[in-house]
Design a protein around this motif. Structure first.
Motif, PDB file in Angstrom:
ATOM      1  N   ILE A  10       0.894  -1.165   0.000  1.00  0.00           N
ATOM      2  CA  ILE A  10       0.000   0.000   0.000  1.00  0.00           C
ATOM      3  C   ILE A  10       0.929   1.210   0.000  1.00  0.00           C
ATOM      4  O   ILE A  10       1.848   1.310   0.801  1.00  0.00           O
ATOM      5  CB  ILE A  10      -0.999  -0.030   1.178  1.00  0.00           C
ATOM      6  CG1 ILE A  10      -0.305  -0.299   2.509  1.00  0.00           C
ATOM      7  CG2 ILE A  10      -2.096  -1.052   0.918  1.00  0.00           C
ATOM      8  CD1 ILE A  10      -1.232  -0.113   3.705  1.00  0.00           C
ATOM      9  N   TYR A  12       2.558   5.003   0.057  1.00  0.00           N
ATOM     10  CA  TYR A  12       2.467   6.212   0.888  1.00  0.00           C
ATOM     11  C   TYR A  12       1.828   7.339   0.094  1.00  0.00           C
ATOM     12  O   TYR A  12       2.163   7.524  -1.086  1.00  0.00           O
ATOM     13  CB  TYR A  12       3.864   6.678   1.304  1.00  0.00           C
ATOM     14  CG  TYR A  12       4.511   5.856   2.390  1.00  0.00           C
ATOM     15  CD1 TYR A  12       3.861   5.620   3.601  1.00  0.00           C
ATOM     16  CD2 TYR A  12       5.793   5.343   2.223  1.00  0.00           C
ATOM     17  CE1 TYR A  12       4.475   4.875   4.608  1.00  0.00           C
ATOM     18  CE2 TYR A  12       6.407   4.601   3.228  1.00  0.00           C
ATOM     19  CZ  TYR A  12       5.741   4.371   4.415  1.00  0.00           C
ATOM     20  OH  TYR A  12       6.343   3.650   5.399  1.00  0.00           O
ATOM     21  N   GLY A  20       7.869   3.257 -10.550  1.00  0.00           N
ATOM     22  CA  GLY A  20       8.172   2.223  -9.548  1.00  0.00           C
ATOM     23  C   GLY A  20       6.886   1.631  -8.984  1.00  0.00           C
ATOM     24  O   GLY A  20       6.720   0.419  -8.888  1.00  0.00           O
ATOM     25  N   ASP A  49      -1.206   3.789   2.122  1.00  0.00           N
ATOM     26  CA  ASP A  49      -0.698   3.821   3.491  1.00  0.00           C
ATOM     27  C   ASP A  49      -0.758   5.289   3.903  1.00  0.00           C
ATOM     28  O   ASP A  49      -0.004   6.109   3.369  1.00  0.00           O
ATOM     29  CB  ASP A  49       0.755   3.301   3.434  1.00  0.00           C
ATOM     30  CG  ASP A  49       1.357   3.030   4.780  1.00  0.00           C
ATOM     31  OD1 ASP A  49       0.732   3.373   5.787  1.00  0.00           O
ATOM     32  OD2 ASP A  49       2.477   2.459   4.802  1.00  0.00           O
ATOM     33  N   ASN A 230      -2.970  -4.346   6.794  1.00  0.00           N
ATOM     34  CA  ASN A 230      -3.965  -4.142   5.724  1.00  0.00           C
ATOM     35  C   ASN A 230      -4.272  -5.422   4.964  1.00  0.00           C
ATOM     36  O   ASN A 230      -5.375  -5.604   4.463  1.00  0.00           O
ATOM     37  CB  ASN A 230      -3.488  -3.057   4.748  1.00  0.00           C
ATOM     38  CG  ASN A 230      -2.707  -3.628   3.560  1.00  0.00           C
ATOM     39  OD1 ASN A 230      -3.287  -4.015   2.535  1.00  0.00           O
ATOM     40  ND2 ASN A 230      -1.392  -3.712   3.707  1.00  0.00           N
ATOM     41  N   ILE A 255       6.214  -7.100  -3.720  1.00  0.00           N
ATOM     42  CA  ILE A 255       6.787  -5.882  -3.137  1.00  0.00           C
ATOM     43  C   ILE A 255       8.099  -5.544  -3.842  1.00  0.00           C
ATOM     44  O   ILE A 255       8.640  -6.377  -4.572  1.00  0.00           O
ATOM     45  CB  ILE A 255       7.090  -6.066  -1.625  1.00  0.00           C
ATOM     46  CG1 ILE A 255       7.994  -7.287  -1.424  1.00  0.00           C
ATOM     47  CG2 ILE A 255       5.816  -6.184  -0.818  1.00  0.00           C
ATOM     48  CD1 ILE A 255       8.572  -7.383  -0.032  1.00  0.00           C
ATOM     49  N   ASP A 258      13.049  -2.891  -1.350  1.00  0.00           N
ATOM     50  CA  ASP A 258      13.235  -1.943  -0.249  1.00  0.00           C
ATOM     51  C   ASP A 258      12.460  -2.319   1.008  1.00  0.00           C
ATOM     52  O   ASP A 258      12.839  -1.932   2.101  1.00  0.00           O
ATOM     53  CB  ASP A 258      12.809  -0.524  -0.701  1.00  0.00           C
ATOM     54  CG  ASP A 258      11.375  -0.481  -1.225  1.00  0.00           C
ATOM     55  OD1 ASP A 258      10.930  -1.468  -1.853  1.00  0.00           O
ATOM     56  OD2 ASP A 258      10.695   0.538  -1.016  1.00  0.00           O
TER      57      ASP A 258
END
Ligand code: ME8
Length: 509
Positions: A10, A12, A20, A49, A230, A255, A258
């Motif tokens: 999720i 930011y 990305g 997020d 989540n 994902i 990072d």
């Protein structure tokens, strides 16, 4: 029918979406579409997020409340996903009631169990990464992950007893070789866990933008504890019936590299503590740079997906991102590489094959698929390559090897172009005695492409639909369409327009 649950991070809301973010979401979309085509019941989750100090700071800087900022930025994400043809099932925002309720529930149940306890924290904190570091972990007194300055924080804090789950986590990773992928990343996590897990600070008192700790509202829940949850609150947790029962554990968390530690160490140990099953797989893909440089606002080189889609078309962008770089490795974005892929793979190979073959059947048979004769060696070879491709693509997608799957399809596209050159329909057309042979050649070349475009449908939904339409296939692409022989005698094939116009190649722009 199987069920398939997959997620993206999720994102930011203090940043706007760039390639990305588009990359992970796109990979998830291809997988979701592929599974739907197989007839699986798919739950594809993405979202935003929205809590934490980073978002609070960004909102202050913009003169907004954090929720105003989130409401504004979330629309950018949702609009981009629509434009990129992302077929998500649900979009979760961490500011939604359903999520806050679930996070408070799991946090409280861990307090009640004694796996979350109140203590005091003093350490170095990196706000951009929302992570605490010990002094020895710092590099030149900067954050070892992002190299930005850190600040010393001392606060009363709740801790999660992560150390208690170290051995159990290690045993799980060792017993399940596919749990963390790719392999190189799995090894990094194994060494990290072997070095020892400290208890994790899971609350903050220095700001307020977050979910309050149940029973102690001075504290807000650590943003990563909040965010990771989540993946279950979207399924209705703490209600354990319904979607939660149906879809948990997740098949794959997609994902970027990072955030692997959060997903393969923190999250599984939270789940262990809560007595819930662990994810089947966490796959960390590589990092995109732009024309050789790290993407960053300050360098003003952030690649804006909306602009790319407007310029090159949605399917060209979808194709490029998944074809150019093997999933799991780092990649570099450049306009010249994108233009080159469009011209050579999409316009020359894929588009040209469809153009030539649909034009020929229109010229020789008024576009109608004819009865065929016996297959010769050259036909059998195209047929068996096409059939082998179906198996290869299934297996590559099972490994999340998107680029290899596309490569396997392109081998058959190239074989198709070669097949036309070698079987020379224009020569056959001159001899009336060769009419049946010509019909067979036309059949093989069109049938091979019909199957290719079925396999391409998850990658390039619009293009595949268009191409299948030209090939007289009006149904939705489905696994049943992957059998050789689906193209029926009497079908009308339409002369195709160019799928991808060529673009002037001037090098990078
Ligand atoms: O980390 N190359 O959100 P985020 C490849 N909110 N992928 C990239 C990328 C790049 N240059 N830049 C971003 C967060 N990504 C947390 C996640 S999940 C419970 C919480 C992608 O907005 C990649 O998927 O910083 C990466 O993991 C993610 O965006 C980080 O998004």
């Amino acid at each position: 029918m199987s069920r398939f649950y997959l997620t993206t991070p999720i994102y930011y809301v203090n940043d706007v979406p760039h390639i990305g973010h588009a990359y992970t979401t796109l990979a998830a979309d291809v997988l979701a579409r592929h599974h739907r085509m197989k007839g699986d019941e798919v739950f594809f989750l993405t979202g935003t997020d929205e809590h934490g100090q980073k978002v609070e700071k960004a909102a202050n800087a913009a003169g907004e409340t954090p929720l105003e900022l989130a409401d504004r930025v979330v629309k950018r994400f949702q609009a981009l996903w629509e434009k990129l043809d992302i077929s998500y099932t649900d979009f979760i925002r961490t500011t939604q009631e359903r999520h806050k309720k679930g996070v408070a529930h799991i946090f409280k149940s861990l307090i009640d169990k004694g796996d979350i306890y109140l203590g005091e924290y003093e350490d170095w904190y990196c706000t951009p990464c929302e992570t605490f570091w010990t002094e020895t972990q710092l590099i030149d007194f900067k954050c070892p992950d992002c190299n930005r300055p850190v600040e010393k924080l001392k606060e009363e804090s709740y801790f999660f007893r992560m150390s208690k789950y170290q051995e159990q986590l290690l045993a799980h990773i060792e017993a399940n070789p596919d749990f963390i992928q790719p392999k190189s990343k799995r090894n990094e996590i194994l060494s990290f866990v072997k070095e020892g897990l400290r208890d994790l600070s899971v609350s903050r008192t220095t700001f307020t933008w977050g979910i309050p700790v149940p029973g102690n509202e001075k504290h807000v829940i650590y943003v990563w504890f909040d965010a990771l949850t989540n993946y279950i609150t979207a399924l209705g947790y703490p209600e354990t019936g319904g979607n939660f029962e149906k879809f948990w554990p997740v098949d794959v968390h997609l994902i970027g590299k990072d955030i692997l530690r959060f997903h393969s160490v923190y999250w599984p140990t939270f789940l262990m503590a809560a007595g819930l099953p662990l994810p089947n797989k966490v796959f960390a893909h590589g990092w995109w740079t732009v024309e050789g440089q790290k993407m960053s606002k300050s360098l003003q080189n952030v690649v804006e997906p909306n602009m790319l889609i407007d310029k090159y078309g949605v399917d060209a962008v979808r194709y490029f991102l998944l074809r150019e770089v093997p999933f799991g490795l780092d990649g570099d974005f450049s306009h010249s590489a994108l233009v080159h892929r469009i011209n050579s793979d999409l316009a020359n190979d894929l588009g040209n094959l469809l153009n030539r073959s649909t034009a020929m059947i229109n010229k020789y048979f008024e576009g109608i698929v004819q009865p065929t004769g016996p297959l010769q060696e050259i036909d059998e070879s195209l047929k068996s390559r096409t059939e082998a491709m179906v198996v290869q693509v299934e297996s590559h997608l099972g490994d999340l090897a998107f680029s290899k799957a596309l490569q396997a399809i392109w081998e058959v596209i190239s074989a198709g172009n070669k097949y036309i050159d070698e079987s020379a329909p224009w020569t056959l057309a001159k001899d009336p005695a060769q009419k049946e042979r010509l019909a067979t050649v036309m059949y093989c070349i069109l049938e091979s492409q019909r199957i290719c475009h079925h396999l391409l449908a998850p990658f390039m939904p619009e293009t595949a639909k268009k191409a299948l339409g030209y090939l007289g296939w009006d149904a939705e692409p489905a696994a049943s369409g992957l059998q050789w022989g689906g193209l029926k005698e009497g079908t009308s094939v339409v002369k195709a327009e160019a799928l991808f116009p060529r673009i002037e190649e001037k090098g990078s722009e």
